[in-house]
Scaffold this motif. Structure first.
Motif, mmCIF file in Angstrom:
data_model
loop_
_atom_site.group_PDB
_atom_site.id
_atom_site.type_symbol
_atom_site.label_atom_id
_atom_site.label_comp_id
_atom_site.label_asym_id
_atom_site.label_seq_id
_atom_site.Cartn_x
_atom_site.Cartn_y
_atom_site.Cartn_z
ATOM 1 N N THR A 145 0.782 -1.246 0.005
ATOM 2 C CA THR A 145 -0.137 0.104 0.164
ATOM 3 C C THR A 145 0.776 1.116 0.030
ATOM 4 O OG1 THR A 145 -1.537 -1.450 1.424
ATOM 5 C CG2 THR A 145 -1.955 1.386 1.348
ATOM 6 N N SER A 146 1.877 1.289 0.860
ATOM 7 C CA SER A 146 2.703 2.463 1.047
ATOM 8 C C SER A 146 3.556 2.475 -0.427
ATOM 9 C CB SER A 146 3.652 2.361 2.006
ATOM 10 O OG SER A 146 4.443 1.165 1.895
ATOM 11 N N VAL A 147 4.008 1.686 -1.019
ATOM 12 C CA VAL A 147 4.611 1.705 -2.419
ATOM 13 C C VAL A 147 3.782 2.455 -3.524
ATOM 14 C CG1 VAL A 147 5.898 0.460 -4.067
ATOM 15 C CG2 VAL A 147 6.449 0.310 -1.758
ATOM 16 N N SER A 148 2.509 1.710 -3.461
ATOM 17 C CA SER A 148 1.699 2.123 -4.217
ATOM 18 C C SER A 148 1.195 3.490 -4.273
ATOM 19 C CB SER A 148 0.306 1.413 -4.203
ATOM 20 O OG SER A 148 0.605 -0.010 -4.506
ATOM 21 N N VAL A 149 1.006 4.091 -2.976
ATOM 22 C CA VAL A 149 0.620 5.408 -2.841
ATOM 23 C C VAL A 149 1.755 6.202 -2.948
ATOM 24 C CG1 VAL A 149 0.021 7.068 -1.000
ATOM 25 C CG2 VAL A 149 -0.892 4.835 -1.137
ATOM 26 N N GLY A 150 2.805 5.880 -2.756
ATOM 27 C CA GLY A 150 4.242 6.802 -3.095
ATOM 28 C C GLY A 150 4.498 6.790 -4.716
ATOM 29 N N GLY A 151 4.069 5.883 -5.337
ATOM 30 C CA GLY A 151 4.148 5.703 -6.709
ATOM 31 C C GLY A 151 3.185 6.513 -7.401
ATOM 32 N N PHE A 152 1.978 6.657 -6.898
ATOM 33 C CA PHE A 152 0.883 7.351 -7.454
ATOM 34 C C PHE A 152 1.280 8.934 -7.200
ATOM 35 C CE2 PHE A 152 -2.898 10.036 -6.883
ATOM 36 C CZ PHE A 152 -3.373 9.741 -7.848
ATOM 37 N N LEU A 153 1.815 9.305 -5.961
ATOM 38 C CA LEU A 153 1.992 10.649 -5.583
ATOM 39 C C LEU A 153 3.451 11.252 -6.656
ATOM 40 C CD1 LEU A 153 1.525 11.005 -1.881
ATOM 41 C CD2 LEU A 153 0.160 11.461 -3.555
ATOM 42 N N LEU A 154 4.276 10.277 -6.614
ATOM 43 C CA LEU A 154 5.466 10.583 -7.554
ATOM 44 C C LEU A 154 4.815 10.813 -9.144
ATOM 45 C CD1 LEU A 154 8.508 10.894 -7.610
ATOM 46 C CD2 LEU A 154 8.625 8.517 -8.102
ATOM 47 N N GLY A 155 4.077 9.885 -9.396
ATOM 48 C CA GLY A 155 3.546 10.158 -10.992
ATOM 49 C C GLY A 155 2.545 11.607 -11.032
ATOM 50 N N VAL A 156 2.059 11.897 -9.915
ATOM 51 C CA VAL A 156 1.276 13.237 -10.080
ATOM 52 C C VAL A 156 2.032 14.290 -10.045
ATOM 53 C CG1 VAL A 156 -0.498 14.693 -8.658
ATOM 54 C CG2 VAL A 156 -0.823 12.271 -8.894
#
Length: 95
Positions: free
Chosen positions: A44-55
């Motif tokens: 979950t933390s890696v997914s959220v971090g990847g999403f925020l980095l993509g944004v």
């Protein structure tokens, strides 16, 4: 629904299923420190971090300059108050 919305929904569903199927604890090394966490939290933390980095990466850059197409072009008025860039035909059309 647009194509992007459908793809986002499919990815979200697949990610949710994958995260929920991995609740068992595992040992991860984070900056040379072994940490025991459930895979669910790490995924979950890696997914959220990847999403925020993509944004953050996909945001359009802010322009340093104004959006005016001709920044050095200023309206200069003649003695009669008309703009110097207008032709006689344009002046007649406007009035």
């Amino acid at each position: 629904m647009s194509f992007k919305t459908i793809i986002a929904i499919i990815i979200t569903i697949a990610l949710t299923i994958t995260i929920m199927q991995n609740p068992e604890p595992a040992t991860f090394t984070i900056l040379f420190v072994p940490v025991t966490l459930p895979k669910l939290i790490m995924l979950t933390s890696v997914s959220v971090g990847g999403f925020l980095l993509g944004v953050l990466v996909s945001r359009p850059k802010r322009n340093r300059y104004s959006n005016h197409p001709y920044p050095n072009d200023e309206d200069e008025d003649n003695d009669d108050g008309s703009s110097s860039t207008l032709s006689d035909e344009d002046r007649e059309y406007i009035s």
